[in-house]
Design an enzyme around this catalytic site. Structure first.
Site, PDB file in Angstrom:
ATOM      1  NE  ARG A  37     -52.229  17.787  11.802  1.00 25.50           N
ATOM      2  CZ  ARG A  37     -52.968  18.792  12.274  1.00 25.50           C
ATOM      3  NH1 ARG A  37     -53.076  19.925  11.599  1.00 25.50           N
ATOM      4  NH2 ARG A  37     -53.590  18.662  13.437  1.00 25.50           N
TER       5      ARG A  37
ATOM      6  CB  SER B 277     -53.850  12.883  15.057  1.00 25.00           C
ATOM      7  OG  SER B 277     -54.536  13.790  15.877  1.00 25.00           O
TER       8      SER B 277
ATOM      9  CD  GLU C 165     -50.927  14.233  12.045  1.00 24.52           C
ATOM     10  OE1 GLU C 165     -52.041  14.675  12.320  1.00 24.52           O
ATOM     11  OE2 GLU C 165     -49.950  14.300  12.818  1.00 24.52           O
TER      12      GLU C 165
HETATM   13  P1  FAD Z   1     -39.926  14.371  13.913  1.00 21.78           P
HETATM   14  O1  FAD Z   1     -40.974  13.435  14.370  1.00 21.78           O
HETATM   15  O2  FAD Z   1     -38.545  14.198  14.446  1.00 21.78           O
HETATM   16  O3  FAD Z   1     -39.882  14.373  12.341  1.00 21.78           O
HETATM   17  C1  FAD Z   1     -41.069  14.347  11.575  1.00 21.78           C
HETATM   18  C2  FAD Z   1     -40.689  14.300  10.085  1.00 21.78           C
HETATM   19  O4  FAD Z   1     -40.062  15.524   9.717  1.00 21.78           O
HETATM   20  C3  FAD Z   1     -39.662  13.209   9.744  1.00 21.78           C
HETATM   21  O5  FAD Z   1     -39.935  12.735   8.469  1.00 21.78           O
HETATM   22  C4  FAD Z   1     -38.316  13.943   9.764  1.00 21.78           C
HETATM   23  O6  FAD Z   1     -37.346  13.354   8.913  1.00 21.78           O
HETATM   24  C5  FAD Z   1     -38.728  15.311   9.244  1.00 21.78           C
HETATM   25  N1  FAD Z   1     -37.930  16.408   9.788  1.00 21.78           N
HETATM   26  C6  FAD Z   1     -37.848  16.793  11.087  1.00 21.78           C
HETATM   27  N2  FAD Z   1     -37.070  17.877  11.196  1.00 21.78           N
HETATM   28  C7  FAD Z   1     -36.647  18.184   9.951  1.00 21.78           C
HETATM   29  C8  FAD Z   1     -35.796  19.207   9.412  1.00 21.78           C
HETATM   30  N3  FAD Z   1     -35.229  20.134  10.174  1.00 21.78           N
HETATM   31  N4  FAD Z   1     -35.574  19.221   8.076  1.00 21.78           N
HETATM   32  C9  FAD Z   1     -36.120  18.276   7.286  1.00 21.78           C
HETATM   33  N5  FAD Z   1     -36.920  17.289   7.724  1.00 21.78           N
HETATM   34  C10 FAD Z   1     -37.180  17.249   9.049  1.00 21.78           C
HETATM   35  N6  FAD Z   1     -49.109  17.810  15.258  1.00 21.78           N
HETATM   36  C11 FAD Z   1     -49.954  18.775  14.874  1.00 21.78           C
HETATM   37  O7  FAD Z   1     -49.876  19.271  13.733  1.00 21.78           O
HETATM   38  N7  FAD Z   1     -50.925  19.237  15.712  1.00 21.78           N
HETATM   39  C12 FAD Z   1     -51.078  18.767  16.967  1.00 21.78           C
HETATM   40  O8  FAD Z   1     -51.962  19.211  17.694  1.00 21.78           O
HETATM   41  C13 FAD Z   1     -50.192  17.742  17.402  1.00 21.78           C
HETATM   42  N8  FAD Z   1     -50.316  17.200  18.631  1.00 21.78           N
HETATM   43  C14 FAD Z   1     -49.467  16.229  19.045  1.00 21.78           C
HETATM   44  C15 FAD Z   1     -49.614  15.708  20.332  1.00 21.78           C
HETATM   45  C16 FAD Z   1     -48.763  14.724  20.786  1.00 21.78           C
HETATM   46  C17 FAD Z   1     -48.932  14.193  22.190  1.00 21.78           C
HETATM   47  C18 FAD Z   1     -47.718  14.250  19.948  1.00 21.78           C
HETATM   48  C19 FAD Z   1     -46.765  13.207  20.450  1.00 21.78           C
HETATM   49  C20 FAD Z   1     -47.581  14.739  18.666  1.00 21.78           C
HETATM   50  C21 FAD Z   1     -48.457  15.728  18.183  1.00 21.78           C
HETATM   51  N9  FAD Z   1     -48.357  16.265  16.893  1.00 21.78           N
HETATM   52  C22 FAD Z   1     -49.193  17.276  16.493  1.00 21.78           C
HETATM   53  C23 FAD Z   1     -47.351  15.767  15.943  1.00 21.78           C
HETATM   54  C24 FAD Z   1     -45.963  16.417  16.119  1.00 21.78           C
HETATM   55  O9  FAD Z   1     -45.885  17.108  17.329  1.00 21.78           O
HETATM   56  C25 FAD Z   1     -45.611  17.383  14.985  1.00 21.78           C
HETATM   57  O10 FAD Z   1     -45.733  16.762  13.743  1.00 21.78           O
HETATM   58  C26 FAD Z   1     -44.211  17.964  15.131  1.00 21.78           C
HETATM   59  O11 FAD Z   1     -44.028  19.029  14.234  1.00 21.78           O
HETATM   60  C27 FAD Z   1     -43.110  16.924  14.890  1.00 21.78           C
HETATM   61  O12 FAD Z   1     -41.876  17.514  15.262  1.00 21.78           O
HETATM   62  P2  FAD Z   1     -40.592  16.647  15.554  1.00 21.78           P
HETATM   63  O13 FAD Z   1     -39.457  17.583  15.757  1.00 21.78           O
HETATM   64  O14 FAD Z   1     -40.839  15.707  16.650  1.00 21.78           O
HETATM   65  O15 FAD Z   1     -40.409  15.881  14.175  1.00 21.78           O
HETATM   66  N1  EPU Z   2     -64.136  12.346  18.709  1.00 22.94           N
HETATM   67  C1  EPU Z   2     -64.827  11.238  19.118  1.00 22.94           C
HETATM   68  N2  EPU Z   2     -64.138  10.240  19.745  1.00 22.94           N
HETATM   69  C2  EPU Z   2     -62.796  10.319  19.983  1.00 22.94           C
HETATM   70  C3  EPU Z   2     -62.101  11.454  19.559  1.00 22.94           C
HETATM   71  C4  EPU Z   2     -62.790  12.474  18.923  1.00 22.94           C
HETATM   72  O1  EPU Z   2     -66.022  11.132  18.925  1.00 22.94           O
HETATM   73  O2  EPU Z   2     -62.248   9.378  20.568  1.00 22.94           O
HETATM   74  C5  EPU Z   2     -64.902  13.436  18.042  1.00 22.94           C
HETATM   75  C6  EPU Z   2     -65.584  14.380  19.029  1.00 22.94           C
HETATM   76  O3  EPU Z   2     -66.823  14.721  18.494  1.00 22.94           O
HETATM   77  C7  EPU Z   2     -64.711  15.608  19.017  1.00 22.94           C
HETATM   78  C8  EPU Z   2     -64.162  15.599  17.581  1.00 22.94           C
HETATM   79  O4  EPU Z   2     -64.033  14.222  17.263  1.00 22.94           O
HETATM   80  O5  EPU Z   2     -65.418  16.759  19.292  1.00 22.94           O
HETATM   81  C9  EPU Z   2     -62.844  16.312  17.426  1.00 22.94           C
HETATM   82  O6  EPU Z   2     -61.916  15.818  18.375  1.00 22.94           O
HETATM   83  P1  EPU Z   2     -60.701  16.711  18.901  1.00 22.94           P
HETATM   84  O7  EPU Z   2     -61.154  18.081  19.204  1.00 22.94           O
HETATM   85  O8  EPU Z   2     -59.988  15.947  19.966  1.00 22.94           O
HETATM   86  O9  EPU Z   2     -59.779  16.871  17.636  1.00 22.94           O
HETATM   87  P2  EPU Z   2     -59.350  15.862  16.494  1.00 22.94           P
HETATM   88  O10 EPU Z   2     -60.093  16.218  15.261  1.00 22.94           O
HETATM   89  O11 EPU Z   2     -59.428  14.464  16.957  1.00 22.94           O
HETATM   90  C10 EPU Z   2     -57.491  17.421  15.566  1.00 22.94           C
HETATM   91  C11 EPU Z   2     -56.052  17.321  15.193  1.00 22.94           C
HETATM   92  C12 EPU Z   2     -55.174  17.419  16.421  1.00 22.94           C
HETATM   93  C13 EPU Z   2     -55.418  18.768  17.073  1.00 22.94           C
HETATM   94  C14 EPU Z   2     -56.895  18.880  17.448  1.00 22.94           C
HETATM   95  C15 EPU Z   2     -57.251  20.256  17.967  1.00 22.94           C
HETATM   96  C16 EPU Z   2     -55.910  16.029  13.171  1.00 22.94           C
HETATM   97  C17 EPU Z   2     -55.548  14.732  12.545  1.00 22.94           C
HETATM   98  N3  EPU Z   2     -55.804  16.082  14.489  1.00 22.94           N
HETATM   99  O12 EPU Z   2     -57.803  16.283  16.342  1.00 22.94           O
HETATM  100  O13 EPU Z   2     -53.828  17.344  16.003  1.00 22.94           O
HETATM  101  O14 EPU Z   2     -54.623  18.937  18.219  1.00 22.94           O
HETATM  102  O15 EPU Z   2     -57.714  18.648  16.277  1.00 22.94           O
HETATM  103  O16 EPU Z   2     -57.222  21.162  16.919  1.00 22.94           O
HETATM  104  O17 EPU Z   2     -56.261  16.966  12.467  1.00 22.94           O
HETATM  105  C18 EPU Z   2     -52.020  15.853  15.596  1.00 22.94           C
HETATM  106  O18 EPU Z   2     -52.026  16.270  14.432  1.00 22.94           O
HETATM  107  O19 EPU Z   2     -51.188  15.010  16.010  1.00 22.94           O
HETATM  108  C19 EPU Z   2     -53.011  16.358  16.537  1.00 22.94           C
HETATM  109  C20 EPU Z   2     -53.098  15.937  17.797  1.00 22.94           C
END
Ligand code: FAD
Ligand code: EPU
Length: 341
Positions: free
Chosen positions: A167, A241, A337
């Site tokens: 990240r 997250s 994050e």
């Molecule tokens: P924004 O939120 O608009 O911007 C994020 C940052 O990047 C800001 O600081 C912005 O200024 C900068 N930025 C954006 N675009 C540019 C650009 N073109 N040039 C320079 N700077 C820029 N993330 C994960 O890694 N894994 C996940 O599994 C995951 N699951 C998610 C689930 C949900 C339901 C949600 C809501 C979010 C999740 N995220 C996850 C976080 C998010 O989706 C990512 O971080 C995504 O890449 C953000 O994209 P955005 O376009 O919305 O960026």
């Molecule tokens: N868990 C709990 N309680 C909770 C949530 C999770 O006990 O309420 C424990 C469980 O044991 C579970 C483990 O945590 O098995 C892992 O949970 P999960 O698989 O949901 O993944 P996570 O570690 O919570 C990370 C990323 C997610 C990504 C998933 C799948 C980070 C910070 N988050 O979540 O990314 O989608 O793994 O790979 O690394 C994001 O970055 O926004 C994001 C959603």
């Protein structure tokens, strides 16, 4: 055209009602450069910030933006080359990430199927080296092009230049707010290397009745798992997250296991242990907690939510209380994050 005093509520998935003093979209590098020139003329204030907005899915606004918010809408996805093992796909930074995933799946290009349904756009994908289900952006990243705001010129970044980590990237730290990413080129595999070992993928594939593995099936399995536990921002505001999963050393993990035998962690290649922050937060009693419209999601404690009219500060205060309680109970510091604005 630069507009004034625009509400950003519809431009961030947390649904926080902040205002942009100035706001515009751009769909090309030329338009971006032109807007930056106009900013000087319109604002007469060089110290006002320029904030680049993607789809707003990883930000928490805690104040109004004093300056110019520029929403990236540079489009286009194309195959630009191939060699024996790979196909190179270039995408405009304003393309939706999931549309790119679908493009790759439809063209039988492997490598990002595990990253299905991550919200946001292509331009933000390198910002925090998006990751899920055992794959990170860096695994398929080739190069990116970015506009260097200080010198008003385009610069290309290679994999090494980006310094990707968990990240993390140079754009989130060292070069924060200095570059506008305008396109990203990905290197996709012609022959898939299926990655199903993470989490519940195998189990989900089984319950889907999949006999022959494919990138499409993996994508669907990931979509099903994500949809079952992550809140849909269209219904409940959130940014995924809120915290990172913390890394601790093996010794501390051993010690924590004595009083907390159920603690969830896995050993990294460097010998350190990555803990599931969701578990730590749940153990502190936060899962499902709600104060006003700010809360901790009932199905995934790592996700903070806005039930409607929470302010950025209310979410931030809740996050600080969570950090404090996890520190107190486990002596583990949690790091945010989400980008706090
Ligand atoms: P924004 O939120 O608009 O911007 C994020 C940052 O990047 C800001 O600081 C912005 O200024 C900068 N930025 C954006 N675009 C540019 C650009 N073109 N040039 C320079 N700077 C820029 N993330 C994960 O890694 N894994 C996940 O599994 C995951 N699951 C998610 C689930 C949900 C339901 C949600 C809501 C979010 C999740 N995220 C996850 C976080 C998010 O989706 C990512 O971080 C995504 O890449 C953000 O994209 P955005 O376009 O919305 O960026
Ligand atoms: N868990 C709990 N309680 C909770 C949530 C999770 O006990 O309420 C424990 C469980 O044991 C579970 C483990 O945590 O098995 C892992 O949970 P999960 O698989 O949901 O993944 P996570 O570690 O919570 C990370 C990323 C997610 C990504 C998933 C799948 C980070 C910070 N988050 O979540 O990314 O989608 O793994 O790979 O690394 C994001 O970055 O926004 C994001 C959603």
């Amino acid at each position: 055209m630069i507009k004034e005093n625009i509400s950003l509520k519809g431009y961030n998935t947390f649904g926080i009602d902040a205002t942009a003093q100035y706001f515009s979209t751009f769909n090309s590098v030329e338009q971006l450069a032109g807007l930056l020139e106009s900013k000087k003329l319109i604002t007469h204030n060089p110290s006002l910030i320029t904030f680049i907005l993607g789809e707003g899915s990883n930000i928490l606004f805690t104040k109004n933006v004093e300056g110019l918010v520029l929403k990236n809408e540079i489009k286009g996805i194309e195959k630009i080359g191939e060699d024996e093992n790979y196909v190179y796909v270039k995408a405009g930074a304003g393309e939706s990430w999931h549309q790119l995933v679908l493009f790759c799946i439809n063209n039988n290009l492997a490598g990002i199927e595990n990253l299905s349904l991550i919200p946001g756009n292509v331009g933000a994908s390198p910002m925090q080296n998006i990751g899920a289900y055992g794959v990170e952006l860096k695994d398929v990243f080739y190069t990116l092009e970015a506009f260097y705001l200080a010198e008003k010129k385009m610069i290309q970044f290679t994999l090494q230049d980006c310094e990707f980590g968990y990240r993390e990237s140079v754009f989130k730290r060292k070069f924060k707010d200095q570059f506008v990413i305008t396109s990203v080129t990905y290197r996709l595999f012609k022959t898939p290397r299926f990655n199903t070992s993470y989490g519940a993928i195998e189990q989900e594939l089984q319950s889907m009745g999949i006999q022959t593995l494919s990138i499409k099936a993996i994508s669907q399995a990931v979509i099903n798992i994500r949809s079952s536990k992550l809140p849909d921002p269209a219904i409940i505001g959130n940014a995924g997250s809120f915290f990172k999963n913390p890394e601790i050393d093996a010794e501390q993990f051993k010690e924590l296991k004595i009083p907390f035998s159920g603690i969830v962690g896995y050993t990294l290649d460097n010998g350190r242990v990555k803990l599931a922050a969701g578990w730590l937060i749940e153990q502190c009693g936060w899962k499902g907690y709600r104060k006003g419209d700010a809360g901790c999601h009932a199905k995934q404690a790592l996700v903070l939510v806005n039930y409607g009219n929470a302010t950025g500060d209310e979410i931030l205060n809740l996050s600080e209380e969570i950090i404090e309680s996890v520190q107190k109970k486990f002596s583990v510091p949690l790091e945010m994050e989400v980008n706090i604005i």
